[in-house]
Design a protein around this motif. Structure first.
Motif, short mmCIF file in Angstrom:
data_model
loop_
_atom_site.label_atom_id
_atom_site.label_comp_id
_atom_site.label_asym_id
_atom_site.label_seq_id
_atom_site.Cartn_x
_atom_site.Cartn_y
_atom_site.Cartn_z
N ARG A 86 -1.76 25.96 -1.05
CA ARG A 86 -2.94 25.13 -0.81
C ARG A 86 -3.99 25.36 -1.89
O ARG A 86 -4.64 24.40 -2.33
N ARG A 89 -3.30 23.11 -4.72
CA ARG A 89 -3.65 21.71 -4.42
C ARG A 89 -5.16 21.52 -4.51
O ARG A 89 -5.64 20.54 -5.09
N ASP A 146 3.17 26.46 1.30
CA ASP A 146 2.17 26.17 2.32
C ASP A 146 2.29 24.70 2.70
O ASP A 146 1.91 23.81 1.92
N PRO A 148 1.15 21.37 4.04
CA PRO A 148 -0.24 20.90 4.16
C PRO A 148 -0.76 21.04 5.59
O PRO A 148 -0.08 20.67 6.56
N GLU A 152 -6.06 19.05 5.65
CA GLU A 152 -5.84 18.52 4.30
C GLU A 152 -5.55 17.03 4.39
O GLU A 152 -4.76 16.60 5.23
#
Length: 174
Positions: A86, A89, A146, A148, A152
């Motif tokens: 994450r 991202r 991870d 989402p 998110e």
């Protein structure tokens, strides 16, 4: 505002296929794996597997700089990179905003059996997007990925590229 499509998924989930399809529709495709391959050769063949991340690190930074420049120039981008964590991202979404782009995370879920099926064929290839992945390595990948989280904002892609393009068009308008 240009779109910055950030693909999130495990090895074999279809990121490169989706990225290539988006490139055919005018997106600039940036691939970390292809750049590492261009610079260093084949994973586990031309260099030891355990050195991948030290080879990848400067490539990611170079791609990040190009990513921002492409967005600043008004180009839609698709990032062909796993974005397993994450924090990764989040960092790429921030980079997209810094470049004046609208980040969109596209998650490509795939179960273990489907990934093993896809990887069986891919493991026989020798291109930049092929690397030998054992079932044990895949289990390790799952452990490090991870999924989402509910908070998110992601597009879950399991269908056609046309459907994804329609969702991206709606994102552009929002």
């Amino acid at each position: 505002m240009p779109l910055a499509v950030l693909l999130a998924g495990l090895t074999g989930s279809g990121k490169t296929t989706v990225a290539q399809a988006l490139a055919a529709h005018g997106f600039t495709r940036l691939s970390v794996d292809e750049e590492v391959h261009r610079l260093h050769g084949r994973y586990g063949v031309d260099y030891p597997e355990h050195t991948y991340f030290e080879r990848e690190r400067p490539v990611v930074e170079t791609i990040r700089q190009r990513f921002i420049k492409e967005l600043q120039a008004g180009h839609d981008i698709v990032l062909d990179h796993g974005l397993w964590r994450r924090a990764e991202r989040d960092a790429w979404q921030q980079a997209a905003r810094e470049g004046g782009g609208h980040p969109v995370v596209v998650y490509l879920p795939a179960d273990r059996e489907e990934l093993l099926r896809r990887l069986a064929g891919r493991n026989q290839r020798e291109d930049a997007n092929a690397l030998t992945v054992t079932p044990e390595a895949l289990d390790d990948f799952f452990a490090r990925f991870d999924i989402p989280a509910e908070d998110e904002e992601v597009i879950v892609h399991t269908g056609s590229v046309d459907g994804l393009l329609a969702k991206l068009a709606r994102e552009r308008q929002s």
